[in-house]
Motif scaffolding. Structure first.
Motif, short mmCIF file in Angstrom:
data_model
loop_
_atom_site.label_atom_id
_atom_site.label_comp_id
_atom_site.label_asym_id
_atom_site.label_seq_id
_atom_site.Cartn_x
_atom_site.Cartn_y
_atom_site.Cartn_z
N ASP A 73 0.86 -1.38 -0.08
CA ASP A 73 -0.07 -0.07 -0.11
C ASP A 73 0.86 1.46 -0.04
OD1 ASP A 73 -2.35 -1.71 0.14
OD2 ASP A 73 -2.43 -1.25 2.10
N ALA A 76 2.40 1.78 -3.55
CA ALA A 76 1.44 2.29 -4.54
C ALA A 76 1.07 3.74 -4.41
CB ALA A 76 -0.30 1.72 -4.14
N GLU A 77 1.41 4.40 -3.26
CA GLU A 77 1.24 5.92 -3.14
C GLU A 77 2.52 6.52 -3.68
OE1 GLU A 77 -1.23 7.55 -2.19
OE2 GLU A 77 -2.41 5.76 -1.83
N ALA A 94 -2.77 5.86 -7.70
CA ALA A 94 -2.38 5.08 -6.66
C ALA A 94 -3.36 4.01 -6.40
CB ALA A 94 -2.60 5.95 -5.41
N ASP A 95 -4.56 3.95 -6.66
CA ASP A 95 -5.63 2.93 -6.63
C ASP A 95 -5.22 1.80 -7.72
OD1 ASP A 95 -7.02 3.89 -4.42
OD2 ASP A 95 -8.49 5.17 -5.59
N ARG A 98 -2.31 0.18 -6.60
CA ARG A 98 -2.55 -0.80 -5.39
C ARG A 98 -3.29 -2.11 -5.88
NH1 ARG A 98 -5.04 2.79 -3.17
NH2 ARG A 98 -3.34 3.66 -1.95
N THR A 99 -4.13 -1.82 -6.96
CA THR A 99 -4.79 -3.19 -7.40
C THR A 99 -3.76 -3.89 -7.90
OG1 THR A 99 -6.90 -2.01 -7.56
CG2 THR A 99 -6.43 -3.90 -9.12
N HIS A 102 -1.49 -5.65 -5.53
CA HIS A 102 -2.24 -6.62 -4.50
C HIS A 102 -2.43 -7.95 -5.35
CE1 HIS A 102 -3.08 -5.14 -0.64
NE2 HIS A 102 -2.83 -3.85 -1.28
#
Length: 106
Positions: A73, A76-77, A94-95, A98-99, A102
């Protein structure tokens, strides 16, 4: 290499999802890459890379390197402002990072 891991190991893990993310954006480049390694134009290059990584015995998941959800996480940022993101066919937010991260964590 991020998190103190070898750049090549991280590429082996992250290249397939990045290829999948970009494929529809630059189909001509994918057709040329496929041709260069002897794949049909419509073959899934990311699958070929995953098979190569497995054949070579390289890590296939970030968890294999001991990475945690919290680290992913945070990465990702940070990844949004990395220079490689700015040169991607479509920079990720960022989302999206993150996806993507993950998807190869566990």
């Amino acid at each position: 290499g991020a998190w103190g891991h070898h750049h090549g190991e991280l590429n082996a893990i992250l290249l397939p999802p990045i290829l999948r993310f970009n494929r529809a954006l630059i189909p001509d480049k994918f057709a040329r890459m496929n041709a260069a390694i002897g794949l049909s134009p419509d073959a899934e290059l990311a699958d070929w890379v995953e098979n190569l990584v497995e054949t070579l015995g390289l890590p296939r998941r970030l968890a294999d390197l001991g990475l945690t959800v919290g680290q992913v996480d945070e990465a990702a940022e940070r990844a949004v402002s990395e220079h490689l993101n700015r040169t991607n066919p479509r920079p990720l937010n960022a989302d999206e990072f993150r996806t993507l991260l993950h998807s190869v964590l566990i």
